[in-house]
Design a protein around this motif. Sequence first.
Motif, PDB file in Angstrom:
ATOM      1  N   THR A  14      16.466 -20.239 -41.983  1.00 38.04           N
ATOM      2  CA  THR A  14      16.735 -19.113 -42.888  1.00 38.04           C
ATOM      3  C   THR A  14      16.538 -17.788 -42.175  1.00 38.04           C
ATOM      4  N   GLN A  15      15.478 -17.700 -41.371  1.00 37.16           N
ATOM      5  CA  GLN A  15      15.201 -16.465 -40.639  1.00 37.16           C
ATOM      6  C   GLN A  15      16.257 -16.188 -39.580  1.00 37.16           C
ATOM      7  N   LEU A  16      16.761 -17.259 -38.915  1.00 36.77           N
ATOM      8  CA  LEU A  16      17.805 -17.081 -37.909  1.00 36.77           C
ATOM      9  C   LEU A  16      19.087 -16.538 -38.535  1.00 36.77           C
ATOM     10  N   VAL A  17      19.480 -17.098 -39.677  1.00 43.11           N
ATOM     11  CA  VAL A  17      20.700 -16.638 -40.347  1.00 43.11           C
ATOM     12  C   VAL A  17      20.541 -15.190 -40.790  1.00 43.11           C
ATOM     13  N   ALA A  18      19.371 -14.852 -41.349  1.00 42.14           N
ATOM     14  CA  ALA A  18      19.135 -13.469 -41.793  1.00 42.14           C
ATOM     15  C   ALA A  18      19.153 -12.503 -40.614  1.00 42.14           C
ATOM     16  N   ALA A  19      18.532 -12.912 -39.489  1.00 49.10           N
ATOM     17  CA  ALA A  19      18.536 -12.054 -38.302  1.00 49.10           C
ATOM     18  C   ALA A  19      19.942 -11.863 -37.767  1.00 49.10           C
ATOM     19  N   ASN A  20      20.734 -12.933 -37.766  1.00 52.13           N
ATOM     20  CA  ASN A  20      22.115 -12.828 -37.290  1.00 52.13           C
ATOM     21  C   ASN A  20      22.921 -11.883 -38.168  1.00 52.13           C
ATOM     22  N   ASP A  21      22.741 -11.953 -39.482  1.00 55.94           N
ATOM     23  CA  ASP A  21      23.454 -11.053 -40.397  1.00 55.94           C
ATOM     24  C   ASP A  21      23.091  -9.595 -40.123  1.00 55.94           C
ATOM     25  N   ARG A  22      21.797  -9.327 -39.940  1.00 52.87           N
ATOM     26  CA  ARG A  22      21.372  -7.949 -39.701  1.00 52.87           C
ATOM     27  C   ARG A  22      21.863  -7.438 -38.351  1.00 52.87           C
ATOM     28  N   LEU A  23      21.839  -8.315 -37.334  1.00 53.78           N
ATOM     29  CA  LEU A  23      22.328  -7.909 -36.014  1.00 53.78           C
ATOM     30  C   LEU A  23      23.838  -7.671 -36.042  1.00 53.78           C
ATOM     31  N   GLY A  24      24.560  -8.487 -36.808  1.00 56.97           N
ATOM     32  CA  GLY A  24      26.002  -8.273 -36.941  1.00 56.97           C
ATOM     33  C   GLY A  24      26.306  -6.937 -37.575  1.00 56.97           C
ATOM     34  N   ARG A  25      25.556  -6.599 -38.609  1.00 52.64           N
ATOM     35  CA  ARG A  25      25.760  -5.300 -39.263  1.00 52.64           C
ATOM     36  C   ARG A  25      25.397  -4.161 -38.316  1.00 52.64           C
TER      37      ARG A  25
END
Length: 491
Positions: A36-47
Amino acid sequence: MNDPLAHLLDALDGVGGSWPVSAGGERLPIESLDETQLVAANDRLGRLRRHLDAVHARVASEIARHSRPELGPDGLAKKHGYRNPIALVAATTGTTNGDAARLVAVGEATAPRPTFSGEDAPARHPHVAAGLSSGSIGMPAAAAIIAMLDRVAMRCDREILDAAEQTLVQQAAGLTLDQLAKVIARAEAHLDPDGLEPKESELRADRALHIFERAGMLHLRATLDPETAAPIKTAIEALVSAEFRAQADALGGGAANGAGTEVSAEVSTVDGDEPAAASAPGSGQLRALSPADADAPRRTVPQMQADALVLLASHLLGCDHKDVPIEGATVVVRMTLEQLTEGTGAALIDGIDQPVSVATARRMAAGGGVIPCVLGSHGEILDWGREKRLFTRAQKLALAERDGGCAGCGLPPGMTKAHHIRWWARDAGPTDLDNGVLLCDSCHHRVHDNGWEIRIDGTGVTARVWLIPPRHVDPDCTPRLGGRARFDYAA
């Protein structure tokens, strides 16, 4: 707030401020993050990356403005020892000249334009500028949209062009660049249908197949226009898809209907026939690719495609019936009744991203192995060509028309199977269009194994497919548009 730099700083704070920490207050290393943390981090880094693109594009355009040719040696780029601003941007960011040129072009197209009065006029592409600033799209998507709009600008009304820009920016959010390229190609055909035939003439003139030997291997390098490529791509994909299914059956990988997997044995999505049995050359039937035994080395997809090409050539050399196509492989060309009668607009070929002119569609439909799909003003199917009498095949053709291929990822119809949404055995789900969906093997397993659901809104081929994620993916279970509606240009 429409300040790209402010958005970038907020996104940067979001990455740092929301990074998971240990009990002692120290930031967790990346390898310690859970799923869950990896997906959230990826979303924030993409933004963050998209906001960085927006700021960098504006900076690059300002560098270009301060390096105008009329400034001569006083230009910014030349002062710093570079021939032009593109070379400066490429060298200082470690990218290619092409990427730097796109960055400058996006910046110039999305920055406010100064006027003689000293006030700023709107950007040349305001909707792309807004998408960049909000972080809904990144620089590559912005560059692709701007390039297409600029190509058709001289042949399209400004209001229509503005509406197209707004639509493409909305559709680009959440699409990969490859998926967006498909939407843009269809948008260009819609905006400039008269440009298709001249382009097709150029593409046909450029078609070529080069055959040469090197280091003991025979090399084939082909460049084909959409009309020429469609039957070749369909035939090879049909054989490779059939082999994947044969391998799964040979290794015991086929799932039973009762387990929730509806498996059909068609050679392509739109075919209801069983794969042809192995037969001797000259019998008029194409041999199915033999499934590898369990201990044989697994071949890559390119190797399987090469073997499929060999099989087609071997069949042609040994077959007494040279005009027999691959059993079940179908090329579908679709157009509206208005396009068919008036000869204007654009048509689509299943599995080919580039739209073709109606003249090309008419020519293809006159040949063998091609089914014309003619649609009425409300999207209803008016004609399925010679295949209408085959109900099972017609159902799968209709699913291909509605879904456009895999409803999840957009793979061509020949790489998908028809599945029951409500399972045949468990839910007593009926075999009709409203309970069917086309999915590739990967998306099918994702739907069934990971708890995704599918909803169909509407009826017939104009219905929309929605993919509903489970709560562990999205707590709100927000439906995600799938099928043809996701990848077609929403004019």
